[in-house]
Design a protein around this motif. Structure first.
Motif, PDB file in Angstrom:
ATOM      1  N   TRP A   2      -8.477   4.691   4.606  1.00 32.70           N
ATOM      2  CA  TRP A   2      -9.601   5.569   4.276  1.00 32.70           C
ATOM      3  C   TRP A   2      -9.091   6.984   3.996  1.00 32.70           C
ATOM      4  O   TRP A   2      -9.552   7.650   3.069  1.00 32.70           O
ATOM      5  CB  TRP A   2     -10.608   5.600   5.426  1.00 32.70           C
ATOM      6  N   GLY A   3      -8.154   7.445   4.814  1.00 34.62           N
ATOM      7  CA  GLY A   3      -7.612   8.782   4.639  1.00 34.62           C
ATOM      8  C   GLY A   3      -6.867   8.936   3.327  1.00 34.62           C
ATOM      9  O   GLY A   3      -6.997   9.963   2.644  1.00 34.62           O
ATOM     10  N   ILE A   4      -6.093   7.945   2.948  1.00 32.59           N
ATOM     11  CA  ILE A   4      -5.346   8.006   1.692  1.00 32.59           C
ATOM     12  C   ILE A   4      -6.302   8.075   0.506  1.00 32.59           C
ATOM     13  O   ILE A   4      -6.091   8.845  -0.437  1.00 32.59           O
ATOM     14  CB  ILE A   4      -4.361   6.820   1.585  1.00 32.59           C
ATOM     15  N   VAL A   5      -7.370   7.309   0.559  1.00 35.74           N
ATOM     16  CA  VAL A   5      -8.376   7.371  -0.507  1.00 35.74           C
ATOM     17  C   VAL A   5      -8.968   8.781  -0.581  1.00 35.74           C
ATOM     18  O   VAL A   5      -9.110   9.352  -1.663  1.00 35.74           O
ATOM     19  CB  VAL A   5      -9.472   6.305  -0.303  1.00 35.74           C
ATOM     20  N   GLY A   6      -9.284   9.351   0.568  1.00 37.13           N
ATOM     21  CA  GLY A   6      -9.805  10.716   0.585  1.00 37.13           C
ATOM     22  C   GLY A   6      -8.809  11.723   0.042  1.00 37.13           C
ATOM     23  O   GLY A   6      -9.165  12.631  -0.710  1.00 37.13           O
ATOM     24  N   LEU A   7      -7.568  11.559   0.402  1.00 37.68           N
ATOM     25  CA  LEU A   7      -6.509  12.461  -0.055  1.00 37.68           C
ATOM     26  C   LEU A   7      -6.375  12.430  -1.577  1.00 37.68           C
ATOM     27  O   LEU A   7      -6.206  13.463  -2.218  1.00 37.68           O
ATOM     28  CB  LEU A   7      -5.186  12.069   0.608  1.00 37.68           C
ATOM     29  N   LEU A   8      -6.484  11.256  -2.161  1.00 41.37           N
ATOM     30  CA  LEU A   8      -6.239  11.078  -3.590  1.00 41.37           C
ATOM     31  C   LEU A   8      -7.499  11.136  -4.458  1.00 41.37           C
ATOM     32  O   LEU A   8      -7.395  11.075  -5.686  1.00 41.37           O
ATOM     33  CB  LEU A   8      -5.532   9.735  -3.824  1.00 41.37           C
ATOM     34  N   HIS A   9      -8.665  11.268  -3.866  1.00 40.51           N
ATOM     35  CA  HIS A   9      -9.904  11.080  -4.631  1.00 40.51           C
ATOM     36  C   HIS A   9     -10.066  12.017  -5.826  1.00 40.51           C
ATOM     37  O   HIS A   9     -10.707  11.660  -6.801  1.00 40.51           O
ATOM     38  CB  HIS A   9     -11.124  11.158  -3.706  1.00 40.51           C
ATOM     39  N   ASP A  10      -9.510  13.207  -5.789  1.00 33.01           N
ATOM     40  CA  ASP A  10      -9.626  14.152  -6.912  1.00 33.01           C
ATOM     41  C   ASP A  10      -8.293  14.380  -7.625  1.00 33.01           C
ATOM     42  O   ASP A  10      -8.064  15.435  -8.208  1.00 33.01           O
ATOM     43  CB  ASP A  10     -10.171  15.500  -6.420  1.00 33.01           C
ATOM     44  N   ILE A  11      -7.430  13.389  -7.612  1.00 28.92           N
ATOM     45  CA  ILE A  11      -6.073  13.560  -8.142  1.00 28.92           C
ATOM     46  C   ILE A  11      -6.059  14.074  -9.579  1.00 28.92           C
ATOM     47  O   ILE A  11      -5.178  14.819  -9.965  1.00 28.92           O
ATOM     48  CB  ILE A  11      -5.246  12.263  -8.019  1.00 28.92           C
ATOM     49  N   MET A  29       0.840  -1.184   0.000  1.00 30.88           N
ATOM     50  CA  MET A  29       0.000   0.000   0.000  1.00 30.88           C
ATOM     51  C   MET A  29       0.886   1.250   0.000  1.00 30.88           C
ATOM     52  O   MET A  29       1.929   1.273   0.628  1.00 30.88           O
ATOM     53  CB  MET A  29      -0.917   0.012   1.224  1.00 30.88           C
ATOM     54  N   ILE A  30       0.437   2.265  -0.684  1.00 31.68           N
ATOM     55  CA  ILE A  30       1.149   3.527  -0.729  1.00 31.68           C
ATOM     56  C   ILE A  30       1.136   4.161   0.662  1.00 31.68           C
ATOM     57  O   ILE A  30       0.154   4.062   1.391  1.00 31.68           O
ATOM     58  CB  ILE A  30       0.527   4.471  -1.785  1.00 31.68           C
ATOM     59  N   THR A  31       2.225   4.776   1.042  1.00 34.56           N
ATOM     60  CA  THR A  31       2.271   5.459   2.330  1.00 34.56           C
ATOM     61  C   THR A  31       1.538   6.792   2.228  1.00 34.56           C
ATOM     62  O   THR A  31       1.353   7.338   1.130  1.00 34.56           O
ATOM     63  CB  THR A  31       3.722   5.742   2.769  1.00 34.56           C
ATOM     64  N   ARG A  32       1.181   7.325   3.354  1.00 36.18           N
ATOM     65  CA  ARG A  32       0.508   8.625   3.380  1.00 36.18           C
ATOM     66  C   ARG A  32       1.428   9.702   2.791  1.00 36.18           C
ATOM     67  O   ARG A  32       0.986  10.561   2.034  1.00 36.18           O
ATOM     68  CB  ARG A  32       0.115   8.961   4.827  1.00 36.18           C
ATOM     69  N   GLU A  33       2.703   9.648   3.121  1.00 36.13           N
ATOM     70  CA  GLU A  33       3.659  10.627   2.618  1.00 36.13           C
ATOM     71  C   GLU A  33       3.770  10.559   1.096  1.00 36.13           C
ATOM     72  O   GLU A  33       3.806  11.601   0.417  1.00 36.13           O
ATOM     73  CB  GLU A  33       5.048  10.418   3.259  1.00 36.13           C
ATOM     74  N   ASN A  34       3.821   9.349   0.554  1.00 40.08           N
ATOM     75  CA  ASN A  34       3.888   9.191  -0.896  1.00 40.08           C
ATOM     76  C   ASN A  34       2.578   9.611  -1.563  1.00 40.08           C
ATOM     77  O   ASN A  34       2.594  10.167  -2.660  1.00 40.08           O
ATOM     78  CB  ASN A  34       4.250   7.763  -1.274  1.00 40.08           C
ATOM     79  N   ALA A  35       1.465   9.353  -0.904  1.00 41.16           N
ATOM     80  CA  ALA A  35       0.166   9.776  -1.438  1.00 41.16           C
ATOM     81  C   ALA A  35       0.083  11.301  -1.501  1.00 41.16           C
ATOM     82  O   ALA A  35      -0.396  11.869  -2.488  1.00 41.16           O
ATOM     83  CB  ALA A  35      -0.964   9.208  -0.583  1.00 41.16           C
ATOM     84  N   TYR A  36       0.565  11.959  -0.457  1.00 44.88           N
ATOM     85  CA  TYR A  36       0.546  13.417  -0.440  1.00 44.88           C
ATOM     86  C   TYR A  36       1.448  13.986  -1.541  1.00 44.88           C
ATOM     87  O   TYR A  36       1.072  14.938  -2.234  1.00 44.88           O
ATOM     88  CB  TYR A  36       0.959  13.937   0.937  1.00 44.88           C
ATOM     89  N   ALA A  37       2.611  13.393  -1.725  1.00 43.24           N
ATOM     90  CA  ALA A  37       3.512  13.831  -2.798  1.00 43.24           C
ATOM     91  C   ALA A  37       2.869  13.623  -4.165  1.00 43.24           C
ATOM     92  O   ALA A  37       2.999  14.477  -5.055  1.00 43.24           O
ATOM     93  CB  ALA A  37       4.846  13.076  -2.709  1.00 43.24           C
ATOM     94  N   LEU A  38       2.159  12.530  -4.331  1.00 40.77           N
ATOM     95  CA  LEU A  38       1.474  12.253  -5.588  1.00 40.77           C
ATOM     96  C   LEU A  38       0.360  13.275  -5.830  1.00 40.77           C
ATOM     97  O   LEU A  38       0.203  13.784  -6.946  1.00 40.77           O
ATOM     98  CB  LEU A  38       0.919  10.831  -5.562  1.00 40.77           C
TER      99      LEU A  38
END
Length: 117
Positions: free
Chosen positions: A47-56, A1-10
């Motif tokens: 759940w948070g990572i999905v929320g973070l990336l939902h509008d990528i 799974m992608i880390t939160r830090e990597n998700a935020y960078a993405l």
């Protein structure tokens, strides 16, 4: 799974507008809150990572929202389960290019994201 830090960078790779970045952070926090409230505390980070990336894909590809996301997410090393969840928040919506999103929200987390967007 992608880390939160990597998700935020993405997220920041494809979104420069402070509004879109803040929106991702806000939805991340809301999704984590719901995870805890609904008995999914052990999955709150997911759940948070999905929320973070939902509008990528929304900032760069608004006419292809939820259609371009899988490509961007796969390039970022994101798992298929997160990709499905991200795309499911657009279920039933016809985007600007004329395609109706057919990825149905099935998991409780996806239904929360769908209801909130």
């Amino acid at each position: 799974m992608i880390t939160r830090e990597n998700a935020y960078a993405l997220l920041k790779k494809y979104n420069q507008d402070p509004f879109h970045i803040q929106h991702g952070l806000t939805v991340e926090a809301v999704m984590k809150w719901y995870a805890n409230e609904l008995g999914y505390a052990e999955e709150a980070e997911h759940w948070g990572i999905v929320g973070l990336l939902h509008d990528i894909d929304f900032e760069l590809y608004p006419e292809e929202h939820c259609l371009k996301a899988p490509e961007l997410l796969r390039e970022g090393g994101v798992d298929d389960d997160i990709i499905h969840s991200v795309c499911s928040h657009g279920y039933g919506i016809t985007v600007g290019c004329g395609v109706t999103i057919d990825v149905e929200p099935t998991h409780q987390m996806e239904k929360v994201l769908f209801a909130g967007n």
